[in-house]
Scaffold this active site. Structure first.
Site, PDB file in Angstrom:
ATOM      1  N   SER A 169       0.849  -1.169   0.000  1.00  0.00           N
ATOM      2  CA  SER A 169       0.000   0.000   0.000  1.00  0.00           C
ATOM      3  C   SER A 169       0.899   1.238   0.000  1.00  0.00           C
ATOM      4  O   SER A 169       1.866   1.300  -0.720  1.00  0.00           O
ATOM      5  CB  SER A 169      -0.924  -0.025   1.202  1.00  0.00           C
ATOM      6  OG  SER A 169      -1.957   0.891   1.017  1.00  0.00           O
ATOM      7  N   ASP A 431      -8.588  -5.358  -5.619  1.00  0.00           N
ATOM      8  CA  ASP A 431      -8.155  -4.226  -4.803  1.00  0.00           C
ATOM      9  C   ASP A 431      -8.398  -2.901  -5.527  1.00  0.00           C
ATOM     10  O   ASP A 431      -7.839  -2.667  -6.597  1.00  0.00           O
ATOM     11  CB  ASP A 431      -6.665  -4.379  -4.492  1.00  0.00           C
ATOM     12  CG  ASP A 431      -6.093  -3.223  -3.695  1.00  0.00           C
ATOM     13  OD1 ASP A 431      -6.883  -2.472  -3.077  1.00  0.00           O
ATOM     14  OD2 ASP A 431      -4.854  -3.075  -3.686  1.00  0.00           O
ATOM     15  N   HIS A 456      -6.142  -6.424  -1.539  1.00  0.00           N
ATOM     16  CA  HIS A 456      -5.042  -5.543  -1.156  1.00  0.00           C
ATOM     17  C   HIS A 456      -3.909  -6.307  -0.471  1.00  0.00           C
ATOM     18  O   HIS A 456      -4.104  -6.944   0.552  1.00  0.00           O
ATOM     19  CB  HIS A 456      -5.607  -4.479  -0.217  1.00  0.00           C
ATOM     20  CG  HIS A 456      -4.774  -3.247  -0.097  1.00  0.00           C
ATOM     21  ND1 HIS A 456      -4.427  -2.469  -1.174  1.00  0.00           N
ATOM     22  CD2 HIS A 456      -4.223  -2.644   0.983  1.00  0.00           C
ATOM     23  CE1 HIS A 456      -3.718  -1.437  -0.761  1.00  0.00           C
ATOM     24  NE2 HIS A 456      -3.577  -1.522   0.538  1.00  0.00           N
TER      25      HIS A 456
END
Length: 488
Positions: A169, A431, A456
């Site tokens: 991320s 995601d 994710h």
């Protein structure tokens, strides 16, 4: 909408992707959990002295940054793996779990994890005032990483070792940018679920949510859209507020006196779907995350259950289901409470776990606002204007300043046009953050690994027998890249 594979670039970017999310998905076909491989892996808190401002030689102030070490797999001459912390506390569980430890065992790597400044226990300043937060930026964080790598390399006799950065991320973006900006210090990077392109308005996030829900049941996002529209319509009539309070089990009677309050309520309810989609079937149990059993399939099952009533009633049922899953007695959807919490500048404040800090970073660097400004998404009522007004309210940052900050971020790092080498970009098709990531090879040395059917940071988390074949193959492929690059 946090971004770390650990809470969650989701919502106003509040994605506590922690160093964990920074290390969230992907594995080998038959990986064992890291603690099974190294039950004695250390998770002792260690502290490193950093400069407050790396870009002002006249400022000699310093602070203590938290980090962790796992030496269980290290073999002399092996590489050094550096897990990058993100917008939340660094979780020491990652020192005993995750795909990166499988790689470390195979390659004889020393494993380090450095907590991001201003998150967790790494407090560079006395408070979280806007004046203090000017020292919070990706640039300062990268300089922290560079100094940590240099000093630790010298102290441990690893200055000439090949260092590999890992992150998921927002920390995935940092992993890519670390290699980009400090190529003499970082040999390679694994930038998982990394949103490398900054943008003020990010309606594509919710467009992916639509497609991800539709992948389970084509009618699911249609029903969600009808429900969200119906809720927004009811919010226009105060006579419905008592029923809405009961239907959604709110902590206090619904009272709306502004568009901001209405938008916050609609976003809060939509957040259940956003978060579940973002982390769908991720193997995050070891992090202590609740409700990992709530998946897209579960939510779409509720939305398809006609026995619950109309789409609005099913939407409310989802909200109650999520509250129960997180052991919440009621749903706090009060914008006033949110403003109060976000305006608290104390390290003991309710938003000091990462909320106030991350929203500041979205206002001062990234944007990432998941608005309902696209017609091709399922929700209603939280436009970009609602998101950006929070920047002015909490930090006195205007909409024009947010836009300029985003331009500067892309100028600094390159956005989609990043140019470097030995960086791999894994992303999952479910995601929503993949829309701001690298999903096609840039060059042979900047490959993308696009994993269909995963969410994710999936390639970072421990393997599971439920993992799709594509995920297992992706983990294997990333390992082969690292093996190849470490020989260069």
């Amino acid at each position: 909408m946090a971004l770390s594979c650990g809470p969650v670039l989701g919502r106003v970017g509040f994605v506590l992707l922690l160093s964990a999310c920074a290390a969230a998905h992907g594995r080998f076909a038959r990986l064992r959990r890291a603690q099974e491989l190294a039950p004695g892996a250390a998770s002792e808190e260690l502290w490193f002295t950093q400069k407050l401002d790396h870009f002002n030689g006249a400022d000699g102030r310093v602070w203590k940054q938290r980090y962790f070490v796992n030496e269980a797999f290290y073999k002399p001459g092996g590489p050094v793996f550096l897990m990058i912390g993100g917008e939340g506390p660094a979780n020491p569980a990652w020192m005993q779990n995750g795909t990166w430890l499988i790689y470390a065992q195979k390659l004889g790597a020393l494993c380090l994890m450095l907590e991001h400044r201003f998150y967790g226990k790494s407090h560079p300043t006395q408070d979280l005032s806007t004046d203090s937060l000017r020292f919070l930026s990706s640039r300062q964080a990268l300089a922290d990483l560079a100094h940590f790598r240099t000093a630790t390399g010298l102290a441990r006799g690893l200055a000439d070792a090949k260092w590999v950065a890992f992150g998921g991320s927002y920390p995935g973006s940092l992993a890519a940018w670390f290699r980009l900006k400090y190529p003499h210090l970082v040999h390679a990077s694994v930038a998982t679920s990394a949103p490398v392109h900054a943008t003020v308005n990010f309606p594509e996030y919710l467009e992916v949510v639509w497609r991800s829900l539709a992948s389970e049941n084509p009618e699911c996002p249609v029903l969600v859209n009808k429900a969200s529209d119906a809720l927004a319509e009811r919010l226009k009539d105060p006579k419905t507020f008592d029923n809405i309070t009961k239907d959604f089990n709110l902590c206090s009677k619904l009272q709306l006196e502004s568009d901001m309050e209405s938008a916050y309520f609609l976003e809060t309810v939509a957040g259940s779907f956003m978060d579940v989609v973002q982390y769908n079937q991720d193997n995050r149990d070891f992090e202590g995350v609740a409700a990992t059993n709530i998946t897209i399939k579960v939510l779409c099952g509720v939305m398809a259950d006609a026995s619950l009533g109309d789409p609005y009633a099913r939407y409310a049922a989802v909200a109650r289901l999520m509250a129960d899953a997180f052991s919440m007695k009621c749903l706090d959807a009060s914008f006033g409470n949110y403003v109060r919490d976000m305006s608290n500048t104390s390290w003991d404040g309710p938003a000091a776990g990462g909320g106030r800090q991350w929203v500041y970073q979205t206002c001062s660097e990234f944007g990432f606002y998941q608005s309902t400004d696209s017609p091709n998404q399922p929700f209603t009522g939280f436009p970009l204007s609602y998101q950006v007004k929070q920047c002015a309210a909490f930090y006195n940052i205007s909409a024009e300043q947010v836009a300029e900050a985003v331009v500067q971020t892309n100028e600094n790092y390159g956005g989609y046009a990043i140019r470097s080498s030995r960086i791999v970009f894994p992303n999952g098709s479910i995601d929503p953050w993949h829309a701001l990531g690298i999903t096609q090879n840039i060059t042979a040395d900047l490959p993308a690994v696009f994993i269909k059917g995963t969410a994710h940071c999936a390639n970072m988390y421990p393997a599971s027998s439920r993992d799709p074949l594509q995920l297992s193959l992706a983990r294997d492929g990333i390992f082969l890249l690292l093996q190849q690059w470490l020989e260069q």
